[in-house]
Design a protein around this motif. Structure first.
Motif, short mmCIF file in Angstrom:
data_model
loop_
_atom_site.label_atom_id
_atom_site.label_comp_id
_atom_site.label_asym_id
_atom_site.label_seq_id
_atom_site.Cartn_x
_atom_site.Cartn_y
_atom_site.Cartn_z
N ASP A 169 0.83 -1.21 0.00
CA ASP A 169 0.00 0.00 0.00
C ASP A 169 0.86 1.25 0.00
O ASP A 169 0.56 2.23 -0.70
N LEU A 170 1.93 1.24 0.79
CA LEU A 170 2.83 2.39 0.86
C LEU A 170 3.48 2.64 -0.49
O LEU A 170 3.56 3.79 -0.95
N LEU A 171 3.91 1.59 -1.17
CA LEU A 171 4.55 1.75 -2.48
C LEU A 171 3.58 2.27 -3.53
O LEU A 171 3.98 3.02 -4.43
N THR A 226 2.06 8.32 -6.33
CA THR A 226 1.00 9.24 -6.75
C THR A 226 1.52 10.58 -7.26
O THR A 226 0.94 11.12 -8.19
N VAL A 227 2.57 11.12 -6.70
CA VAL A 227 3.09 12.41 -7.17
C VAL A 227 4.49 12.29 -7.75
O VAL A 227 5.13 13.28 -8.06
N LEU A 228 4.96 11.07 -7.94
CA LEU A 228 6.30 10.84 -8.48
C LEU A 228 6.31 11.05 -9.99
O LEU A 228 5.48 10.47 -10.71
N ASP A 229 7.24 11.86 -10.47
CA ASP A 229 7.39 12.09 -11.90
C ASP A 229 7.77 10.79 -12.60
O ASP A 229 8.45 9.94 -12.01
N ASP A 230 7.34 10.62 -13.84
CA ASP A 230 7.72 9.43 -14.60
C ASP A 230 9.23 9.28 -14.60
O ASP A 230 9.96 10.23 -14.87
N GLY A 231 9.69 8.08 -14.29
CA GLY A 231 11.13 7.83 -14.27
C GLY A 231 11.80 8.20 -12.96
O GLY A 231 13.01 8.02 -12.82
N GLN A 255 10.58 -7.52 -2.46
CA GLN A 255 10.35 -7.91 -3.85
C GLN A 255 8.86 -8.21 -4.10
O GLN A 255 8.30 -7.78 -5.11
N GLU A 256 8.22 -8.91 -3.18
CA GLU A 256 6.81 -9.25 -3.34
C GLU A 256 5.94 -7.99 -3.30
O GLU A 256 5.03 -7.81 -4.12
N ALA A 257 6.21 -7.09 -2.34
CA ALA A 257 5.44 -5.85 -2.24
C ALA A 257 5.63 -4.99 -3.48
O ALA A 257 4.67 -4.41 -4.01
N ALA A 258 6.87 -4.91 -3.96
CA ALA A 258 7.15 -4.11 -5.15
C ALA A 258 6.40 -4.66 -6.36
O ALA A 258 5.76 -3.90 -7.10
N ALA A 296 2.81 -3.85 -6.30
CA ALA A 296 2.59 -2.42 -6.52
C ALA A 296 2.96 -1.99 -7.94
O ALA A 296 2.94 -0.80 -8.26
N GLY A 297 3.33 -2.96 -8.80
CA GLY A 297 3.67 -2.62 -10.18
C GLY A 297 5.10 -2.16 -10.36
O GLY A 297 5.42 -1.49 -11.35
N LEU A 298 5.97 -2.52 -9.43
CA LEU A 298 7.37 -2.12 -9.47
C LEU A 298 8.25 -3.37 -9.49
O LEU A 298 7.74 -4.48 -9.32
N HIS A 299 9.54 -3.17 -9.67
CA HIS A 299 10.47 -4.30 -9.55
C HIS A 299 11.76 -3.83 -8.89
O HIS A 299 12.13 -2.67 -8.98
N VAL A 300 12.41 -4.76 -8.20
CA VAL A 300 13.67 -4.47 -7.52
C VAL A 300 14.77 -4.45 -8.56
O VAL A 300 14.88 -5.36 -9.38
#
Length: 143
Positions: free
Chosen positions: A77-79, A84-89, A111-114, A117-121
């Motif tokens: 949830d935090l990730l 929300t306000v992070l610029d692309d990239g 790694q699982e949380a990322a 949240a649609g991210l990767h380590v």
């Protein structure tokens, strides 16, 4: 030019440089508490020339640092929130206590949380005496 003789100051400054932030970048900080590495925070502010902005900041940011400890609110949830306000990239760094320290978070948990949240380590390394840094990247759109 004044230099510090405290090895911790040098470690924090070198760690801050590894984060890849540049002058005038706006870096948002989540999870601030008394146990954060204050030398690292100061080194980031020295690099950017600006103060870190807090969780309530609602304008576009260039990067994010998240101080996260085991037992805190849900990391996924935090990730999602930090994006929300992070610029692309923009860079997202999760800072966790090193193994053997109170609040240590396992790499698999990050790694699982990322991933959820649609991210990767992308990388993990020691950044300060008691903290490790894990860089998260966004997944390419349309792939």
């Amino acid at each position: 030019m004044a230099t510090s003789t405290d090895p911790q100051d040098a470690t924090s400054a070198a760690g801050a440089e590894k984060l890849g932030f540049d002058r005038e970048m706006v870096v948002q900080e989540f999870g601030y508490d008394d146990d954060v590495d204050h030398d690292l925070r100061s080194a980031i502010e020295d690099i950017t020339g600006t103060d870190l902005v807090d969780e309530d900041y609602d304008d576009v940011t260039d990067g994010v640092i998240v101080w996260y400890r085991d037992g805190e609110d849900d990391l996924t949830d935090l990730l999602v929130d930090v994006q929300t306000v992070l610029d692309d990239g923009g860079a997202i760094w999760v800072l966790t206590p090193k193994p053997g320290r109170d609040g240590h978070v396992g790499h698999n948990d990050i790694q699982e949380a990322a991933s959820t949240a649609g991210l990767h380590v992308t990388s993990t390394f020691s950044i300060a005496r008691d903290w490790s840094a894990t860089k998260l990247g966004t997944r390419g759109r349309g792939r």
